[in-house]
Structure formats: structure tokens, C-alpha cells
Design an enzyme around this catalytic site. Structure first.
Site, PDB file in Angstrom:
ATOM      1  N   TYR A 147       1.137   3.324  -2.471  1.00 38.16           N
ATOM      2  CA  TYR A 147       0.255   3.657  -3.593  1.00 38.16           C
ATOM      3  C   TYR A 147      -1.185   3.840  -3.115  1.00 38.16           C
ATOM      4  O   TYR A 147      -1.823   4.853  -3.448  1.00 38.16           O
ATOM      5  CB  TYR A 147       0.344   2.593  -4.682  1.00 38.16           C
ATOM      6  CG  TYR A 147      -0.481   2.919  -5.909  1.00 38.16           C
ATOM      7  CD1 TYR A 147      -0.037   3.832  -6.850  1.00 38.16           C
ATOM      8  CD2 TYR A 147      -1.723   2.319  -6.106  1.00 38.16           C
ATOM      9  CE1 TYR A 147      -0.795   4.148  -7.966  1.00 38.16           C
ATOM     10  CE2 TYR A 147      -2.491   2.623  -7.219  1.00 38.16           C
ATOM     11  CZ  TYR A 147      -2.028   3.540  -8.148  1.00 38.16           C
ATOM     12  OH  TYR A 147      -2.787   3.851  -9.246  1.00 38.16           O
ATOM     13  N   GLU A 154      -5.054  11.644  -2.842  1.00 33.18           N
ATOM     14  CA  GLU A 154      -5.339  12.397  -4.059  1.00 33.18           C
ATOM     15  C   GLU A 154      -6.844  12.539  -4.284  1.00 33.18           C
ATOM     16  O   GLU A 154      -7.359  13.640  -4.506  1.00 33.18           O
ATOM     17  CB  GLU A 154      -4.701  11.706  -5.272  1.00 33.18           C
ATOM     18  CG  GLU A 154      -3.172  11.770  -5.285  1.00 33.18           C
ATOM     19  CD  GLU A 154      -2.576  11.026  -6.474  1.00 33.18           C
ATOM     20  OE1 GLU A 154      -3.230  10.979  -7.532  1.00 33.18           O
ATOM     21  OE2 GLU A 154      -1.452  10.490  -6.346  1.00 33.18           O
TER      22      GLU A 154
END
Length: 221
Positions: A147, A154
Site C-alpha cells: 500500500y 500514485e
């Protein structure tokens, strides 16, 4: 009748999970193969189509939550899928200048490993009614590393795209127009970056809670 509908639900979700599993497995295989043979600059071109198909298919998961096919709340499902679709279509596909960046490789590998584990876990649960304990552990533990690497990739790619967004003015709506409305995609991207600040810790905390609940339940069983 209820039993028949339950069977249909399990068949549908089994087919869905295993189909998308195959898509993400292809993404991971092509990404690793390309990095080894050609370098990270060519990863996106190698995985573009399967990545777009596998990620866009996740829109169905919002529908699954809304109609009660799965127990995942829409509040947890929607932000994650929306952010990934934003990266897939409105950053990587829309701005080719970002496609050769090394963060594409870390993004694709983080996403694909996560999804291969997730879809195989739920695919087995729907098809057989259970998943092995080692897969349960992977499902609720690998996000601890993947994550943060995924989110960092991102955010980094949105930041890399900003000058290209500003220069191109793609997706911008300028006044005057018949709708009397203006929209600047550059500032929308900055807002998206800002949303990651409170959104990422919230989602990470939600997943930690799910991990504790799932692993505690498996120990009792």
C-alpha cells in the site's frame, strides 16, 4: 429460491474474481519480463491494455457493494477504485510523457501483486467456501508494504504529470461557453494530490482494522 440465488451469486463472483485474477497475473508477468529484458521505460507499453482492462473491470465492485453482493462498504471501495481509475486513464493514458517513468514500474508491480492475492483469495472463497490460511495471511498482510509503495507511486506520477497537464490544458473547459462553466484539470489534479493526505491514512487504518479482525477470527477457528 434463496438457495438458487445464493448459488448464482457464488458462480458470478467466482467467474468475476478468477477472470480479473488472470488479467492482473498477465500484468505482473509482462511487467517483470519487460523490466528484465528492456528496462523500466518500456513497462507501460507492455502492460497498457491488460492494465486498463483489469483496472476498469473493478468498476463492477462498486456495483457489488451497492447491491449487497459483497460485504465491503462503498465508502472503502469507491475511493480506492476511483483513485486507480484516475491514474490509469487520466494520468498514464492521457499524458504519455509519464509512461516511461520508473514509478510506473513500482505502481504496476504494487497493484498487480496486491490484486493477484486479493482476487485469488476471494475466488477460492466463492468457489470452495474457504481459502488456505497462508493466503488469508497474505491477503491481510502484504498491504503493509504494497500500500505505501503503491500510494507513493500514485502521488509521484500525478506530480510528474502536473507540468504536462498545465501545458496541454487537456480536459479543461474555458469561459465563455453555453454552460457558463469553467474547469481546470491542472487544479483538479492538485486537489487530487491534496485528497491523498487525509485519504491515504484513513484507508490504511481501515485495512489495519480489517487485518486485525480477519487474523483474530482465523486463530479462533
Amino acid at each position: 429460491m434463496a438457495g438458487f440465488l445464493s448459488l448464482l451469486r457464488r458462480i458470478y463472483l467466482s467467474v468475476y474474481n478468477w477472470t480479473v485474477f488472470v488479467g492482473w497475473f498477465q500484468v505482473l508477468y509482462l511487467a517483470v519480463k519487460t523490466v528484465r529484458e528492456s528496462g523500466h521505460q518500456h513497462v507501460y507499453s507492455a502492460v497498457e491494455r491488460p492494465l486498463q482492462l483489469a483496472q476498469t473491470a473493478a468498476i463492477l465492485e462498486i456495483f457489488h457493494s451497492l447491491v449487497g453482493l459483497v460485504r465491503s462498504p462503498v465508502s472503502a471501495t469507491l475511493p480506492q477504485i476511483a483513485s486507480r481509475l484516475y491514474l490509469t486513464w487520466f494520468i498514464l493514458w492521457s499524458f504519455p510523457q509519464t509512461q516511461t517513468h520508473i514509478l510506473v514500474t513500482s505502481l504496476v508491480i504494487s497493484w498487480s501483486i496486491t490484486e493477484i492475492i486479493r482476487y485469488s483469495f476471494f475466488g477460492l472463497k466463492e468457489a470452495l467456501g474457504f481459502a488456505p490460511s497462508w493466503l488469508l495471511w497474505l491477503r491481510y498482510s502484504t498491504f503493509l508494504l504494497l500500500y505505501p509503495t503503491g500510494i507513493t507511486s500514485e502521488v509521484g506520477l500525478i506530480y510528474v504529470a502536473l507540468p504536462f497537464i498545465k501545458e496541454s490544458e487537456k480536459y479543461c473547459i474555458r469561459m465563455p461557453n453555453k454552460w457558463n462553466f469553467s474547469f481546470d484539470f491542472f487544479y483538479a489534479a492538485i486537489i487530487a494530490l491534496g485528497i491523498y493526505v487525509p485519504g491515504s491514512p484513513h484507508l490504511y487504518g481501515y485495512m489495519l482494522g480489517q487485518r486485525k479482525k480477519a487474523l483474530s477470527k482465523s486463530k479462533k477457528e
